[in-house]
Design a protein around this motif. Sequence first.
Motif, PDB file in Angstrom:
ATOM      1  N   GLY A 115       0.801  -1.213   0.000  1.00 58.31           N
ATOM      2  CA  GLY A 115       0.000   0.000   0.000  1.00 58.31           C
ATOM      3  C   GLY A 115       0.837   1.267   0.000  1.00 58.31           C
ATOM      4  N   TYR A 127      -1.581   3.084   4.469  1.00 59.88           N
ATOM      5  CA  TYR A 127      -2.918   3.036   3.893  1.00 59.88           C
ATOM      6  C   TYR A 127      -2.962   1.869   2.917  1.00 59.88           C
ATOM      7  CZ  TYR A 127      -3.016   7.774   5.743  1.00 59.88           C
ATOM      8  OH  TYR A 127      -2.935   8.864   6.568  1.00 59.88           O
ATOM      9  N   THR A 128      -4.006   1.042   3.022  1.00 58.41           N
ATOM     10  CA  THR A 128      -4.124  -0.160   2.204  1.00 58.41           C
ATOM     11  C   THR A 128      -5.538  -0.273   1.640  1.00 58.41           C
ATOM     12  OG1 THR A 128      -4.822  -1.550   4.038  1.00 58.41           O
ATOM     13  CG2 THR A 128      -2.425  -1.353   3.676  1.00 58.41           C
ATOM     14  N   VAL A 129      -5.825  -1.423   1.046  1.00 61.80           N
ATOM     15  CA  VAL A 129      -7.171  -1.724   0.559  1.00 61.80           C
ATOM     16  C   VAL A 129      -8.184  -1.563   1.695  1.00 61.80           C
ATOM     17  CG1 VAL A 129      -8.626  -3.582  -0.349  1.00 61.80           C
ATOM     18  CG2 VAL A 129      -6.350  -3.213  -1.300  1.00 61.80           C
ATOM     19  N   ALA A 130      -7.808  -1.928   2.896  1.00 64.55           N
ATOM     20  CA  ALA A 130      -8.708  -1.804   4.054  1.00 64.55           C
ATOM     21  C   ALA A 130      -9.093  -0.355   4.329  1.00 64.55           C
ATOM     22  CB  ALA A 130      -8.054  -2.414   5.293  1.00 64.55           C
ATOM     23  N   ASP A 131      -8.269   0.590   3.851  1.00 60.39           N
ATOM     24  CA  ASP A 131      -8.540   2.023   4.039  1.00 60.39           C
ATOM     25  C   ASP A 131      -9.176   2.661   2.817  1.00 60.39           C
ATOM     26  OD1 ASP A 131      -7.216   2.314   6.695  1.00 60.39           O
ATOM     27  OD2 ASP A 131      -5.461   1.686   5.529  1.00 60.39           O
ATOM     28  N   GLY A 132      -9.464   1.863   1.784  1.00 59.77           N
ATOM     29  CA  GLY A 132     -10.144   2.377   0.607  1.00 59.77           C
ATOM     30  C   GLY A 132      -9.315   2.420  -0.672  1.00 59.77           C
ATOM     31  N   THR A 135      -6.091  -1.159  -4.581  1.00 62.12           N
ATOM     32  CA  THR A 135      -5.114  -2.238  -4.538  1.00 62.12           C
ATOM     33  C   THR A 135      -3.954  -1.795  -3.649  1.00 62.12           C
ATOM     34  OG1 THR A 135      -3.636  -3.652  -5.851  1.00 62.12           O
ATOM     35  CG2 THR A 135      -3.937  -1.413  -6.627  1.00 62.12           C
ATOM     36  N   ASP A 136      -3.171  -2.745  -3.187  1.00 60.27           N
ATOM     37  CA  ASP A 136      -1.950  -2.421  -2.440  1.00 60.27           C
ATOM     38  C   ASP A 136      -0.730  -2.386  -3.346  1.00 60.27           C
ATOM     39  OD1 ASP A 136      -3.306  -2.175  -0.028  1.00 60.27           O
ATOM     40  OD2 ASP A 136      -3.025  -4.282   0.501  1.00 60.27           O
TER      41      ASP A 136
END
Length: 161
Positions: A115, A127-132, A135-136
């Motif tokens: 990310g 910040y990653t996929v989990a944060d919107g 893709t990472d």
Amino acid sequence: MCGHREVTAGQRVYAFAQAPDGSVWSATENGLVHWDKGVTRLYRQADGLPTNRLRSLAFDRAGTLWIGTSGGGLVSFAAGRFQILNPANGFPHPQVRAVLADPDGSIWASTAGGGLAHVNQGRITTYTVADGLPTDQLTSLTLDAQGSLWIGTWGAGISRM
């Protein structure tokens, strides 16, 4: 025209950055090259880099050089010393594709699987996929005039923060 094939060992050159003093730095597959007033210096693993495979460069407002590496994480270089940020000390991924200096003094780094990393006064936020993010797998970064961060991805288009 002047060539510097001997310094790069004929390897790929991925990025250039001009230092506040006017000297020029280059990220290559053979290490970090510095050209200053006719003198060329090559920095490699023996000098403190975690790998010789470098991808991106940026100077922050304090004049610190930030280096994105292929396999060694994010590296800063100031006062003749390298400092390494990698998964062992909280950085999200060893593959850094792009480094961007924010005018606020912080650094953004896109990674190939971990990310987006934001380094601000020694603190790393990821910040990653989990944060919107879509893709990472990130490839490139830029800031626009309004301060929005534009993020290029590997196969998932463009994202903006």
